[in-house]
Design a protein around this motif. Structure first.
Motif, PDB file in Angstrom:
ATOM      1  N   ILE A   1       0.627  -4.874   5.036  1.00 45.48           N
ATOM      2  CA  ILE A   1       1.540  -4.013   4.284  1.00 45.48           C
ATOM      3  C   ILE A   1       1.218  -2.539   4.503  1.00 45.48           C
ATOM      4  CG2 ILE A   1       2.247  -3.323   1.953  1.00 45.48           C
ATOM      5  CD1 ILE A   1       1.940  -6.226   1.100  1.00 45.48           C
ATOM      6  N   HIS A   2      -0.069  -2.183   4.447  1.00 44.34           N
ATOM      7  CA  HIS A   2      -0.424  -0.764   4.556  1.00 44.34           C
ATOM      8  C   HIS A   2      -0.234  -0.237   5.981  1.00 44.34           C
ATOM      9  CE1 HIS A   2      -1.743   2.714   2.490  1.00 44.34           C
ATOM     10  NE2 HIS A   2      -2.858   2.882   3.176  1.00 44.34           N
ATOM     11  N   SER A   3      -0.533  -1.054   6.978  1.00 43.48           N
ATOM     12  CA  SER A   3      -0.299  -0.611   8.360  1.00 43.48           C
ATOM     13  C   SER A   3       1.195  -0.413   8.606  1.00 43.48           C
ATOM     14  CB  SER A   3      -0.872  -1.625   9.351  1.00 43.48           C
ATOM     15  OG  SER A   3      -0.256  -2.898   9.202  1.00 43.48           O
ATOM     16  N   TYR A   4       1.998  -1.292   8.076  1.00 43.34           N
ATOM     17  CA  TYR A   4       3.454  -1.163   8.201  1.00 43.34           C
ATOM     18  C   TYR A   4       3.935   0.113   7.517  1.00 43.34           C
ATOM     19  CZ  TYR A   4       8.433  -2.321   7.756  1.00 43.34           C
ATOM     20  OH  TYR A   4       9.796  -2.287   7.808  1.00 43.34           O
ATOM     21  N   TYR A   5       3.420   0.367   6.319  1.00 39.33           N
ATOM     22  CA  TYR A   5       3.840   1.558   5.567  1.00 39.33           C
ATOM     23  C   TYR A   5       3.431   2.843   6.287  1.00 39.33           C
ATOM     24  CZ  TYR A   5       3.813   5.200   2.037  1.00 39.33           C
ATOM     25  OH  TYR A   5       4.004   6.387   1.367  1.00 39.33           O
ATOM     26  N   LEU A   6       2.186   2.921   6.732  1.00 38.60           N
ATOM     27  CA  LEU A   6       1.691   4.155   7.347  1.00 38.60           C
ATOM     28  C   LEU A   6       2.417   4.470   8.652  1.00 38.60           C
ATOM     29  CD1 LEU A   6      -2.153   3.758   6.721  1.00 38.60           C
ATOM     30  CD2 LEU A   6      -0.599   5.358   5.593  1.00 38.60           C
ATOM     31  N   VAL A   7       2.603   3.467   9.495  1.00 38.28           N
ATOM     32  CA  VAL A   7       3.271   3.682  10.778  1.00 38.28           C
ATOM     33  C   VAL A   7       4.741   4.037  10.567  1.00 38.28           C
ATOM     34  CG1 VAL A   7       3.961   2.589  12.952  1.00 38.28           C
ATOM     35  CG2 VAL A   7       1.653   2.247  12.058  1.00 38.28           C
ATOM     36  N   ASN A   8       5.414   3.374   9.647  1.00 38.59           N
ATOM     37  CA  ASN A   8       6.818   3.687   9.364  1.00 38.59           C
ATOM     38  C   ASN A   8       6.979   5.089   8.779  1.00 38.59           C
ATOM     39  OD1 ASN A   8       7.505   1.177  10.267  1.00 38.59           O
ATOM     40  ND2 ASN A   8       8.762   0.663   8.507  1.00 38.59           N
ATOM     41  N   THR A   9       6.034   5.490   7.939  1.00 37.82           N
ATOM     42  CA  THR A   9       6.066   6.852   7.392  1.00 37.82           C
ATOM     43  C   THR A   9       5.914   7.878   8.499  1.00 37.82           C
ATOM     44  OG1 THR A   9       5.103   6.063   5.310  1.00 37.82           O
ATOM     45  CG2 THR A   9       4.977   8.420   5.745  1.00 37.82           C
ATOM     46  N   ARG A  10       5.025   7.599   9.454  1.00 38.67           N
ATOM     47  CA  ARG A  10       4.845   8.508  10.593  1.00 38.67           C
ATOM     48  C   ARG A  10       6.124   8.622  11.415  1.00 38.67           C
ATOM     49  NH1 ARG A  10       0.631   6.326  14.694  1.00 38.67           N
ATOM     50  NH2 ARG A  10       2.405   4.970  15.157  1.00 38.67           N
TER      51      ARG A  10
ATOM     52  N   ARG B   1       0.258   0.361  15.143  1.00 42.04           N
ATOM     53  CA  ARG B   1       0.258  -0.513  13.978  1.00 42.04           C
ATOM     54  C   ARG B   1      -0.707  -1.681  14.170  1.00 42.04           C
ATOM     55  NH1 ARG B   1       5.942  -2.772  12.511  1.00 42.04           N
ATOM     56  NH2 ARG B   1       6.260  -0.568  12.056  1.00 42.04           N
ATOM     57  N   ARG B   2      -0.741  -2.234  15.356  1.00 41.99           N
ATOM     58  CA  ARG B   2      -1.615  -3.381  15.619  1.00 41.99           C
ATOM     59  C   ARG B   2      -3.090  -2.990  15.481  1.00 41.99           C
ATOM     60  NH1 ARG B   2      -1.094  -8.276  18.115  1.00 41.99           N
ATOM     61  NH2 ARG B   2      -2.970  -9.124  19.100  1.00 41.99           N
ATOM     62  N   THR B   3      -3.444  -1.827  16.052  1.00 42.12           N
ATOM     63  CA  THR B   3      -4.829  -1.368  15.966  1.00 42.12           C
ATOM     64  C   THR B   3      -5.206  -1.053  14.529  1.00 42.12           C
ATOM     65  OG1 THR B   3      -4.622  -0.414  18.187  1.00 42.12           O
ATOM     66  CG2 THR B   3      -6.496   0.299  16.860  1.00 42.12           C
ATOM     67  N   LEU B   4      -4.268  -0.461  13.782  1.00 38.36           N
ATOM     68  CA  LEU B   4      -4.527  -0.144  12.379  1.00 38.36           C
ATOM     69  C   LEU B   4      -4.699  -1.416  11.563  1.00 38.36           C
ATOM     70  CD1 LEU B   4      -4.766   2.202  10.383  1.00 38.36           C
ATOM     71  CD2 LEU B   4      -2.298   2.063  10.027  1.00 38.36           C
ATOM     72  N   PHE B   5      -3.868  -2.410  11.848  1.00 40.58           N
ATOM     73  CA  PHE B   5      -3.982  -3.704  11.174  1.00 40.58           C
ATOM     74  C   PHE B   5      -5.333  -4.348  11.475  1.00 40.58           C
ATOM     75  CE2 PHE B   5      -3.448  -8.360  11.495  1.00 40.58           C
ATOM     76  CZ  PHE B   5      -3.153  -8.650  10.172  1.00 40.58           C
TER      77      PHE B   5
END
Length: 259
Positions: free
Chosen positions: A242-251, A165-169
């Protein structure tokens, strides 16, 4: 009128030729957004309605049309929409305070002569109208940055599903930083392009640099640019978070379902 129709037809054909169905939806979205703005202006000039509330509703509708109608409902557009609404809510509060404190609402002395034959007692709050104008000037740029960051992050996540998530953010911020400079410059030169006649008028009136900078017309437009820049700067970390949180949580949810 014929020239307008011809130009509209040329634009429509080019958008279909290049963008296909999405290009056609993009053209129709222009007409829909124009209708939203027209209705907003109609309600804003009614003294019984609050311009700020109708501005926020208009921004909600414009963002929905620009995001969901053109790009359909998906994770990218939902994230961009939520981020846009959060940013607009923050900006509305900030801009109302700025407009009231700096007293940039109303007309400048350069405009008074042309309006002297009309009554200015129209029963509306010019502070709120001024704030609404600034917000409506920024909504397009904010929505554009939001969907650009969300789309880029989605692509990064697609090619590297194990990303943290951190890297994606951080990746979203990096994309946003590149967009920040170009979009703020676009707003800046759009002002000078649109108000080139005003600047030439300042020269003919022999205004000094100090008089130009302190004139209400010039100051209002510069504050609009700065507020738009603030909105663009705010939307970058908000969308990335928001999007990094959403993508990682979906995974994580998908992994739990598989297990």
């Amino acid at each position: 009128m014929n020239v307008l129709v011809v130009l509209a037809v040329i634009l429509f054909l080019l958008m279909i030729l290049i963008g296909g169905k999405k290009g056609a939806r993009s053209f129709l979205s222009l007409l829909l957004n124009f209708g939203v703005i027209f209705l907003t202006i109609f309600f804003m000039t009614n003294p019984h309605f609050n311009p700020i509330i109708f501005t926020f509703i208009a921004c909600l509708l414009i963002s929905s049309i620009s995001l969901f109608y053109i790009n359909e409902v998906n994770s990218k557009t939902i994230t961009a929409f939520i981020s846009t609404m959060i940013t607009i809510a923050i900006l509305l509060l900030f801009i109302v305070i700025v407009t009231e404190k700096l007293m940039i609402q109303g007309f400048g002395e350069e405009e008074v002569d042309e309006l002297s034959v009309f009554s200015l007692y129209i029963g509306v709050d010019f502070v709120k109208i001024g704030a609404s104008v600034i917000i409506m000037s920024t909504i397009g740029a904010i929505t554009d940055v939001a969907i650009s960051i969300a789309s880029s992050m989605q692509e990064i996540f697609h090619h590297n599903p194990a990303i943290s998530r951190r890297t994606l953010f951080t990746s979203g911020l990096s994309v946003g930083i590149d967009i920040l400079g170009t979009d703020t410059n676009t707003l800046f030169f759009a002002f000078f392009g649109g108000y080139l006649g005003l600047l030439i008028w300042f020269k003919d009136l022999s205004y000094s640099i100090g008089e130009i900078i302190n004139s209400k017309v010039f100051t209002t437009e510069m504050i609009t640019i700065f507020c738009a820049g603030i909105g663009i700067a705010l939307i970058i970390p908000i969308t990335s978070c928001i999007h990094s949180y959403y993508l990682v949580n979906t995974r994580k949810r998908n992994q739990e379902i598989i297990k």
